[in-house]
Design a protein around this motif. Structure first.
Motif: not given
Lengths: 350, 350
Positions: A252-258, A303-311, B148-151
């Motif tokens: 819902d809100a930004p989550f800092s990578v650190d 692509s999203h200010p409140c998003g994180l990517e993980l692997w 497309v808005k987001r991918l």
């Protein structure tokens, strides 16, 4: 000193079964007697536990007398067939199949995530799907700090997910291709060596396969959050063992990578693996045989200010199956949750 | 009858180079003379075109005299080194490297998506990154109907993306593993056989690799839409040829699955492959050697009311590289865009 208990493994000769035997030894699980059970086809085989040779017995109505804990990993129909007998015998069944996972009477437990759910058991505790466990291990520590609103995942699932025979089949296919021969597929529907394909479990009316729906529904149950929105694409890849997942999280809100890295660095059962200089991140060959789920490439979603990517990569047979089941057994011992009132049998009609 | 032109392939001996030679023949590209160029190391080799043996020549300052079209596929530094010479010689360079793709003076073209951009060229047209082309083929037809808005994309990239030697290395590694030997890695940083790892291109300060940023930036340029929000996870998998991608699309309003399928069924260069009964969807082995991008598993995103999920496989060397380059050449011929005012040389300083 912990009381030693009698343990049975149902499905002892499979990929998960043999890993269970190995882990019971290496974790010094307090065992008085270990009974190895399987279908008639596998009965009579010998397997080694703590240096001693044990003979695999065919499972019968009498197999569970005197048993305290059954670790079942012989498929859903076998689990359904024997659940009532196991519970009637006063044992607790930790079931690795999907048979009871979504049954509201059956706790679905990852000890690092929802250990307290185990106390609600009525004789059966379900071990979640492998991809679900691995994802939960990396996502739940973040979800605790700030709830995940939406999760999109793509998986890279090894042959081990389809069992020991699938692992063997991929090797045979690879050798055929290297010899310029046409590979054949018997265990899996299509050749997997030097190829990949969407997970071949049954599709629902929306076109999602069972494996994908497990990730959606089981995650909600384990997290105790029916609102988390999840979409999954599950793919089998020509890796022998250990699954990988590319996970996109929306908060819902930004989550800092650190902050995310700090949280995952301290999360039990998780190891952050990131070396930007060497471009070194989690790989299946490094996750194989490891208890920890390896997580890396923790980064802001572009692509999203409140998003994180993980692997992540995790051993599908270890934490994705056998280890988690044994950890549930350890939890039952520790919390004194074995031998509940024996007459409360679970509904096995699901 | 179409005028026949003189064509040179720069980087003729690589995986894309040999595919260019094959496709020029099979598509009956109107060639007067074909010149095969490479570095000194590969000069003297013989390659077959239309049944005739052609000798690979070392590229020199004089190589491009009389040439109308250069198809370059020898890497970014080679493209940069020869671009001015090629343009000065009056030829048009269709460049498969990343050297000029984001240069504002250079059109970045997928003929099915933005053919009109080609008319703006000043001697160089860039061929996009393979994963970007394949994704664009499936996404742009939908984007035209509803933006497309987001991918969010996760890729499954074959060894061919790292060249012919990487394909060979994966086979050697697989044979070593099948022989119970430890595989070695020389072309790629880690063993790829029976393993996988995040794409090993250089990382930026946010932790995204170059391959991922190509998917972000090149897609925006090709679509002519700087606002489309994209995040990517690129992964190399032990497949010999053909890339796969799991794509999550978000629109401003719901996009019906039936409409999406109808659009993609009619999209040029796209083939919808979906057989729910057989659980049969696009696979790399089926996409290999195909011109079309295979798209399937078109389904409602379970995590978003305005989302769609897609799965695709496409031949990385074919439509992801050589075919697209030749289609650009065909477009140049058809629109009479060869031989622009020769004195307008492009800035090669990027």
């Amino acid at each position: 000193m912990t009381k030693e208990i009698n343990v049975a493994i149902l499905g002892a000769t499979g990929a998960v079964g043999t890993e269970l035997i190995d882990l019971l030894d290496r974790r010094n699980f307090p065992i008085a007697n270990l009974k190895l059970l399987a279908s008639g086809r596998s009965a009579g085989k010998s397997l080694t536990f703590k240096g001693e040779s044990l003979t695999v017995e065919e499972v019968t109505q009498e197999s569970f007398q005197g048993i305290d804990l059954v670790l079942a990993s012989a498929g859903g129909s076998t689990s359904k067939a024997w659940a009532q007998t196991i519970v009637d015998a006063g044992a607790v069944m930790v079931d690795n199949s999907s048979a009871f996972r979504m049954n509201p009477q059956v706790p679905l437990v990852v000890p690092e995530i929802n250990p307290t759910a185990a106390s609600q058991h009525q004789g059966i505790i379900a071990n979640p799907n492998c991809t679900t466990i691995l994802m939960g291990m990396a996502v739940y520590p973040l979800h605790q700090i700030q709830p995940v609103k939406r999760l999109v995942v793509a998986t890279y699932q090894s042959a081990s997910g389809a069992g020991a025979r699938a692992m063997e089949e991929v090797k045979i296919q690879a050798q055929a291709i290297l010899n310029d021969q046409t590979p054949t597929a018997e265990i899996l529907p299509y050749p997997l060596a030097f190829n990949l394909f969407p997970h071949n479990s049954a599709l629902n009316e929306l076109g999602y396969c069972e494996e994908e729906m497990k990730m959606v529904n089981e995650t909600r149950k384990i997290f105790g959050d029916p609102n988390i929105r999840i979409s999954a694409t599950c793919v089998r890849v020509p890796v022998l063992r250990a699954h990988s997942e590319a996970i996109n999280l929306e908060f819902d809100a930004p989550f800092s990578v650190d902050q995310a890295k700090a949280i995952l660095n301290n999360a039990p059962g998780v190891k952050v693996v990131e070396d930007w200089q060497r471009n070194y991140f989690p790989m299946p060959i490094d996750a194989t045989g490891q208890d920890d789920v390896l997580v890396g490439r923790i980064r802001q979603d572009l692509s999203h200010p409140c998003g994180l990517e993980l692997w992540l990569c995790g051993d599908q047979i270890r934490k994705g199956a056998a280890l988690n089941a044994i950890q549930i057994g350890e939890l039952l011992l520790q919390e004194n949750l074995l031998h509940p009132s024996k007459t409360v049998a679970v509904s096995v009609g699901q």
